[in-house]
Design a protein around this motif. Structure first.
Motif, PDB file in Angstrom:
ATOM      1  N   ALA A 227      28.134  29.755 -20.211  1.00  0.00           N
ATOM      2  CA  ALA A 227      26.677  29.116 -20.302  1.00  0.00           C
ATOM      3  C   ALA A 227      26.714  27.756 -20.217  1.00  0.00           C
ATOM      4  O   ALA A 227      25.951  27.215 -19.172  1.00  0.00           O
ATOM      5  CB  ALA A 227      25.915  29.854 -21.484  1.00  0.00           C
ATOM      6  N   THR A 230      27.625  26.890 -16.463  1.00  0.00           N
ATOM      7  CA  THR A 230      26.483  26.993 -15.519  1.00  0.00           C
ATOM      8  C   THR A 230      25.239  26.147 -15.764  1.00  0.00           C
ATOM      9  O   THR A 230      25.008  25.521 -14.875  1.00  0.00           O
ATOM     10  CB  THR A 230      26.050  28.398 -16.032  1.00  0.00           C
ATOM     11  OG1 THR A 230      27.174  29.461 -15.614  1.00  0.00           O
ATOM     12  CG2 THR A 230      25.079  28.654 -14.987  1.00  0.00           C
ATOM     13  N   ASP A 235      22.202  25.171 -13.097  1.00  0.00           N
ATOM     14  CA  ASP A 235      21.703  26.453 -12.818  1.00  0.00           C
ATOM     15  C   ASP A 235      21.050  26.866 -14.480  1.00  0.00           C
ATOM     16  O   ASP A 235      21.893  27.754 -14.932  1.00  0.00           O
ATOM     17  CB  ASP A 235      22.663  27.319 -12.307  1.00  0.00           C
ATOM     18  CG  ASP A 235      21.898  28.636 -11.723  1.00  0.00           C
ATOM     19  OD1 ASP A 235      20.743  28.824 -12.114  1.00  0.00           O
ATOM     20  OD2 ASP A 235      22.577  29.433 -11.229  1.00  0.00           O
ATOM     21  N   GLY A 237      18.513  28.322 -15.382  1.00  0.00           N
ATOM     22  CA  GLY A 237      17.917  29.859 -15.652  1.00  0.00           C
ATOM     23  C   GLY A 237      19.197  30.759 -15.819  1.00  0.00           C
ATOM     24  O   GLY A 237      18.999  31.794 -16.455  1.00  0.00           O
ATOM     25  N   ARG A 238      20.053  30.586 -15.024  1.00  0.00           N
ATOM     26  CA  ARG A 238      21.204  31.675 -15.155  1.00  0.00           C
ATOM     27  C   ARG A 238      21.982  31.326 -16.216  1.00  0.00           C
ATOM     28  O   ARG A 238      22.647  32.350 -17.148  1.00  0.00           O
ATOM     29  CB  ARG A 238      22.135  31.306 -13.811  1.00  0.00           C
ATOM     30  CG  ARG A 238      23.448  32.257 -13.930  1.00  0.00           C
ATOM     31  CD  ARG A 238      24.254  32.123 -12.517  1.00  0.00           C
ATOM     32  NE  ARG A 238      25.407  33.021 -12.579  1.00  0.00           N
ATOM     33  CZ  ARG A 238      26.648  32.456 -12.851  1.00  0.00           C
ATOM     34  NH1 ARG A 238      26.578  31.238 -13.093  1.00  0.00           N
ATOM     35  NH2 ARG A 238      27.588  33.127 -12.766  1.00  0.00           N
ATOM     36  N   SER A 239      22.177  30.077 -16.529  1.00  0.00           N
ATOM     37  CA  SER A 239      22.732  29.773 -18.171  1.00  0.00           C
ATOM     38  C   SER A 239      21.945  30.439 -19.138  1.00  0.00           C
ATOM     39  O   SER A 239      22.842  31.106 -20.039  1.00  0.00           O
ATOM     40  CB  SER A 239      22.749  28.137 -18.371  1.00  0.00           C
ATOM     41  OG  SER A 239      23.268  28.043 -19.710  1.00  0.00           O
ATOM     42  N   LEU A 240      20.758  30.459 -19.194  1.00  0.00           N
ATOM     43  CA  LEU A 240      19.812  31.368 -20.177  1.00  0.00           C
ATOM     44  C   LEU A 240      20.201  32.645 -20.109  1.00  0.00           C
ATOM     45  O   LEU A 240      20.198  33.364 -21.155  1.00  0.00           O
ATOM     46  CB  LEU A 240      18.376  30.878 -20.041  1.00  0.00           C
ATOM     47  CG  LEU A 240      18.016  29.583 -20.583  1.00  0.00           C
ATOM     48  CD1 LEU A 240      16.659  29.179 -19.936  1.00  0.00           C
ATOM     49  CD2 LEU A 240      17.976  29.410 -21.972  1.00  0.00           C
ATOM     50  N   GLY A 241      20.320  33.300 -18.894  1.00  0.00           N
ATOM     51  CA  GLY A 241      20.519  34.550 -18.732  1.00  0.00           C
ATOM     52  C   GLY A 241      21.975  35.026 -19.455  1.00  0.00           C
ATOM     53  O   GLY A 241      22.032  36.201 -19.865  1.00  0.00           O
ATOM     54  N   ILE A 242      22.761  34.216 -19.367  1.00  0.00           N
ATOM     55  CA  ILE A 242      24.123  34.577 -20.034  1.00  0.00           C
ATOM     56  C   ILE A 242      24.050  34.323 -21.536  1.00  0.00           C
ATOM     57  O   ILE A 242      24.528  35.353 -22.100  1.00  0.00           O
ATOM     58  CB  ILE A 242      25.269  33.462 -19.566  1.00  0.00           C
ATOM     59  CG1 ILE A 242      25.612  33.516 -18.111  1.00  0.00           C
ATOM     60  CG2 ILE A 242      26.522  33.624 -20.406  1.00  0.00           C
ATOM     61  CD1 ILE A 242      26.454  32.597 -17.542  1.00  0.00           C
ATOM     62  N   GLU A 244      21.230  35.242 -23.215  1.00  0.00           N
ATOM     63  CA  GLU A 244      20.478  36.480 -23.414  1.00  0.00           C
ATOM     64  C   GLU A 244      21.356  37.415 -23.477  1.00  0.00           C
ATOM     65  O   GLU A 244      21.245  38.469 -24.374  1.00  0.00           O
ATOM     66  CB  GLU A 244      19.367  36.706 -22.524  1.00  0.00           C
ATOM     67  CG  GLU A 244      18.233  35.629 -22.833  1.00  0.00           C
ATOM     68  CD  GLU A 244      17.151  35.433 -21.681  1.00  0.00           C
ATOM     69  OE1 GLU A 244      17.331  36.377 -20.935  1.00  0.00           O
ATOM     70  OE2 GLU A 244      16.361  34.580 -21.666  1.00  0.00           O
ATOM     71  N   THR A 245      22.183  37.522 -22.406  1.00  0.00           N
ATOM     72  CA  THR A 245      23.321  38.820 -22.470  1.00  0.00           C
ATOM     73  C   THR A 245      24.125  38.627 -23.686  1.00  0.00           C
ATOM     74  O   THR A 245      24.499  39.764 -24.281  1.00  0.00           O
ATOM     75  CB  THR A 245      24.169  38.748 -21.047  1.00  0.00           C
ATOM     76  OG1 THR A 245      23.381  38.766 -20.028  1.00  0.00           O
ATOM     77  CG2 THR A 245      25.174  39.683 -20.923  1.00  0.00           C
ATOM     78  N   ASP A 268      19.168  24.239 -22.091  1.00  0.00           N
ATOM     79  CA  ASP A 268      18.693  24.702 -20.849  1.00  0.00           C
ATOM     80  C   ASP A 268      17.231  24.584 -21.159  1.00  0.00           C
ATOM     81  O   ASP A 268      16.548  24.171 -19.860  1.00  0.00           O
ATOM     82  CB  ASP A 268      18.974  26.157 -20.781  1.00  0.00           C
ATOM     83  CG  ASP A 268      20.339  26.317 -20.621  1.00  0.00           C
ATOM     84  OD1 ASP A 268      20.967  25.818 -19.774  1.00  0.00           O
ATOM     85  OD2 ASP A 268      20.711  27.459 -20.868  1.00  0.00           O
TER      86      ASP A 268
END
Length: 407
Positions: A227, A230, A235, A237-242, A244-245, A268
């Motif tokens: 994260a 990223t 990026d 948004g993608r970092s936040l996705g990691i 959250e995952t 982020d």
């Protein structure tokens, strides 16, 4: 019983103090005991035989017992970074460390605790004893602690040399290295590179390829590393996705990885100009960190948190805030001495933490009014911080700040 110090034993046996300490760590000196971080050795103890004289040529399975093919069971390997990998109850970190049965893992976990609580001198001293250990897992763990502890201590050559040793270990690995150990090596190399904002080694296995071989706590921290990487690519948004995952997949709370994951989420959300969500993550991370005084991570990330420490912690936890800022100054000074020459960047080293935080927000498009509202100061105060920063950096325009800020 009469005891002597490790230095006295080294003089008596005509060997180095470090080798005496290693003998103690390995349990090869009968009756040796540790008091307040120092070894006490029975005065009549005999010098152990130096096992290094029996080492086989480099590259053989005998020379690297931890890589021997007769240990296929993953359970046979020690866990890297045992405290980072632990799901301990917040407030009981020290108790957890002292209850670890394996003395070697307990030593590494103690060094981890000292590092993550900002006691870098103790961390470096304890980790140093394992830098040449025959077990690769212990050696790699000690190296990671030693690298970052020495940054804060200003011992840059030691940090750089140890980082190079870890990279060489990974580069020289062959097909006989079990996947658990290869994953640990990749994890250490990637963690050091990403946190220092340095390029990843070319041709090395990626952390994403190896993450499945890591134990669950380290897998969480590896997701933080991904994260963070990223985030550095812009990026958010993608970092936040990691992030959250990572939180969605955990079956129990691993405090240290969770603290770091919350901090990258702060980074982020501040970059996305959503301070309310950033604050929620900062407070969640602080809730995990405060009971055990695990404040090092906040000091490490200060420059990327967009003034959130000033906005949230400074008022309600002023003494903790002061200690975190002290960590920031020590860590960032060492960080720049490694980062700037390698990358060619010119991250500023002569600003106060408040000036740096204000400038970071400015280069991310925040207006003086927005920065003032966030930090709880007047727009005129923000203007003064920006003016002082420009003067110190020898530049005239706000747009030129970007060259001196963190990426």
């Amino acid at each position: 019983m009469e005891y002597v110090t490790a230095r006295e034993a080294a003089r008596k046996w005509n060997i180095s103090v470090r080798l005496v300490q290693q003998f103690c760590v390995d349990g090869r000196i009968e009756g040796a005991r540790k008091f307040s971080g120092a070894w006490a050795i029975p005065a009549d103890a005999q010098k152990p035989s130096d096992g290094r004289k029996k080492v086989e040529p480099a590259g053989s399975a005998q020379a690297r017992p931890e890589l021997a093919p007769d240990r296929p069971d993953p359970a046979a390997y020690l866990t890297p970074m045992p405290l980072m990998n632990a799901a301990f109850t917040p407030g009981r970190c020290i108790e957890y460390v002292e209850e670890i049965e394996d003395a070697r893992l307990r030593d590494i976990a103690r060094a981890e605790y000292h590092y993550f609580s900002g006691h870098t001198e103790e961390a470096a001293r304890e980790a140093e004893l394992y830098l040449s250990h025959s077990d690769l897992t212990l050696r790699l763990s000690a190296c990671l602690i030693y690298i970052f502890a020495n940054l804060s201590l200003g011992q840059i050559q030691q940090a750089q040399y140890t980082l190079m040793e870890v990279r060489n270990t990974l580069a020289s690995a062959d097909g006989r290295m079990p996947p658990q150990l290869r994953a640990a090596a990749v994890f250490i190399v990637a963690t050091a590179a990403v946190l220092l904002h340095l390029p990843l080694p070319e041709g090395a296995d990626t952390l994403q390829e190896q993450i499945r071989f890591l134990p669950p706590g380290l897998r969480m921290f590896a997701l933080y590393v991904q994260a963070h990487y990223t985030y550095l690519q812009g990026d958010y948004g993608r970092s936040l996705g990691i992030v959250e995952t990572a939180f969605a997949m955990q079956t129990e709370v691993f405090p240290i990885p969770s603290i770091y994951l919350h901090l990258v989420a702060v980074m982020d959300y501040m970059s996305l100009k959503q301070p309310e969500l950033a604050q929620a993550h900062l407070l969640a991370g602080w809730k995990l960190a405060q009971p055990d005084d695990l404040i090092e991570a906040l000091g490490e990330h200060h420059g990327l948190l967009g003034g959130m420490l000033e906005a949230v912690l400074k008022k309600d936890w002023p003494e903790d805030f002061k200690r975190i800022i002290a960590i920031t100054y020590r860590f960032s000074a060492g960080w720049r001495r490694v980062h700037n020459p390698v990358t060619g960047d010119h991250v500023a080293d002569n600003l106060t933490t408040t000036e740096f935080a204000t400038a970071m927000l400015a280069v991310r498009g925040w207006t003086n009014q927005e920065i003032a509202a966030h930090l709880g100061v007047s727009p005129n105060t923000v203007k003064q911080h920006i003016s002082s920063t420009l003067l110190k950096l020898g530049i005239k325009q706000r747009k030129d700040l970007k060259r001196y800020m963190l990426r």
